[in-house]
Write a protein that holds these residues in place. Structure first.
Motif, short mmCIF file in Angstrom:
data_model
loop_
_atom_site.label_atom_id
_atom_site.label_comp_id
_atom_site.label_asym_id
_atom_site.label_seq_id
_atom_site.Cartn_x
_atom_site.Cartn_y
_atom_site.Cartn_z
N ILE A 1 21.55 -34.18 -2.93
CA ILE A 1 20.33 -34.98 -3.01
C ILE A 1 19.65 -34.62 -4.32
O ILE A 1 19.90 -33.55 -4.89
CB ILE A 1 19.40 -34.67 -1.80
N SER A 2 18.80 -35.49 -4.82
CA SER A 2 18.09 -35.19 -6.06
C SER A 2 17.12 -34.03 -5.83
O SER A 2 16.64 -33.84 -4.70
CB SER A 2 17.32 -36.41 -6.55
N PRO A 3 16.82 -33.24 -6.86
CA PRO A 3 15.83 -32.17 -6.69
C PRO A 3 14.49 -32.68 -6.16
O PRO A 3 13.86 -32.04 -5.33
CB PRO A 3 15.71 -31.59 -8.10
N GLU A 4 14.07 -33.87 -6.63
CA GLU A 4 12.81 -34.44 -6.16
C GLU A 4 12.88 -34.77 -4.67
O GLU A 4 11.93 -34.52 -3.92
CB GLU A 4 12.46 -35.70 -6.95
N GLY A 5 14.01 -35.34 -4.25
CA GLY A 5 14.18 -35.68 -2.84
C GLY A 5 14.21 -34.45 -1.96
O GLY A 5 13.61 -34.42 -0.87
N CYS A 6 14.91 -33.43 -2.43
CA CYS A 6 14.99 -32.17 -1.69
C CYS A 6 13.60 -31.55 -1.54
O CYS A 6 13.22 -31.11 -0.45
CB CYS A 6 15.93 -31.21 -2.39
N ALA A 7 12.83 -31.53 -2.62
CA ALA A 7 11.49 -30.94 -2.58
C ALA A 7 10.57 -31.72 -1.64
O ALA A 7 9.75 -31.13 -0.92
CB ALA A 7 10.89 -30.92 -3.99
N SER A 8 10.74 -33.04 -1.62
CA SER A 8 9.91 -33.85 -0.73
C SER A 8 10.21 -33.57 0.74
O SER A 8 9.31 -33.58 1.59
CB SER A 8 10.15 -35.34 -1.01
N ILE A 9 11.47 -33.29 1.04
CA ILE A 9 11.86 -33.02 2.43
C ILE A 9 11.48 -31.59 2.84
O ILE A 9 10.88 -31.37 3.90
CB ILE A 9 13.37 -33.24 2.61
N LEU A 10 11.81 -30.62 2.00
CA LEU A 10 11.59 -29.22 2.38
C LEU A 10 10.14 -28.79 2.29
O LEU A 10 9.63 -28.07 3.15
CB LEU A 10 12.44 -28.31 1.49
#
Length: 323
Positions: free
Chosen positions: A228-237
């Motif tokens: 997943i993109s770093p931005e997507g990962c940060a949004s989820i976690l």
């Protein structure tokens, strides 16, 4: 001459200032001003040293920024540099043509091949046309059609991966995005001819895996590959996309980490300053790496190629560094 149209990343601002001074001195030199050759040479040397210093210590987030650089060579560039007699094939024979994935027949250094790749575009018009390299289901179904053709005629398949991920729009989901990605991944794994994938920029999520489930997976030194993109990962976690830098570090998206985990088989070095500064040299290196692996894979029959591919992917995660 320095290039005044070059795009500089945030961490390259000191370098941008130096190169702007060089550009100014070169401009003055052309107006019969006092000789500025010595000062220009000094600044060039300083800029060269600063560039080497910057690129010798890129953290995962800066690598991500370099991987996304708009001036990095895209599929159209690799195709022009490495593939002769290219004949594009369009459409999935079901719904429509998807320009985010481009593919067709051609010759790679004397060999007939099928070549497929994500195309992001190079300006506003082409980026919109190619949907920024984010494919819809018909793009993956076109890739499947091309791989079927490759197997029918015994042709190797070369794929070039550069996508933030598959397109997440409503229409794509309605037409079976996840199924198309799964089918494309399956077709890669069952292909009876050599399949070599090169990650040239971003290798994002299933949209990348659908073209990169290969016998050999390579990536450029400053490219990234992630679930997943770093931005997507940060949004989820963390519910905060601003923590993308932390996510990039945690996910181990860079080439050295992925090579250590045996997710990729080879890292292709980039010249100092990245592929966007030295496109021709980078593409030649990619071509040399492909030629080397293709020569080895051509010695294997269809059964051996499928078995090698199966064992390669089943081995991922079995033994991890430091375990």
């Amino acid at each position: 001459m320095s290039d005044p149209t070059r795009t500089y990343l945030d961490f390259e601002r000191p370098l941008a200032e130096l190169e702007a001074k060089i550009e100014e001195l070169e401009s003055l030199a052309g107006e019969d001003s006092p000789d500025t050759a010595e000062e220009t040479a000094r600044l060039r040397q300083k800029a060269s040293e600063q560039l080497a210093a910057l690129y010798s210590k890129l953290d995962p987030w800066r690598k991500t920024l370099v991987a996304r650089h708009p001036e990095r060579p895209h599929f159209r560039d690799y195709r022009k540099a490495l593939i002769e007699d290219f004949e594009e094939m369009c459409g999935d024979r079901r719904f429509s043509e998807d320009a985010a994935i481009v593919g067709g027949l051609g010759r790679f250094r004397g060999r007939s091949v099928v070549v497929i790749g994500h195309e992001k575009g190079h300006d506003t018009e082409t980026r919109i046309k190619h949907n920024f390299g984010m494919a819809r289901p018909e793009g993956y179904r076109k890739a499947i059609r091309l791989m079927d053709l490759a197997e029918k005629f015994g042709l190797p398949v070369l794929t070039f991966v550069d996508t933030a991920g598959a397109y997440p729009g409503l229409g794509a989901e309605e037409r079976g995005q996840s199924e198309a990605i799964a089918r494309s991944t399956e077709r890669c794994l069952t292909l009876g001819t050599p399949l070599i994938s090169t990650i040239t920029g971003e290798g994002g999520s299933g949209g990348a895996v659908a073209l990169a489930s290969a016998n050999v997976v390579m990536m450029l030194e400053h490219s990234i590959y992630s679930v997943i993109s770093p931005e997507g990962c940060a949004s989820i976690l963390w519910k905060d996309s601003a923590r993308a830098k932390d996510a990039a570090v945690a996910m181990k998206v860079t080439a050295p980490d992925l090579l250590a985990m045996k997710i990729v088989d080879q890292v292709i070095p980039e010249p100092i300053g990245g592929a966007h500064r030295h496109a021709a040299q980078t593409m030649t290196s990619v071509g040399n790496a492909i030629e080397k692996h293709l020569g080895q894979l051509e010695q294997m029959d269809a059964k051996a190629l499928r078995q090698q591919r199966r064992e390669r992917f089943l081995a991922i995660g079995r033994t991890l560094p430091g375990a």
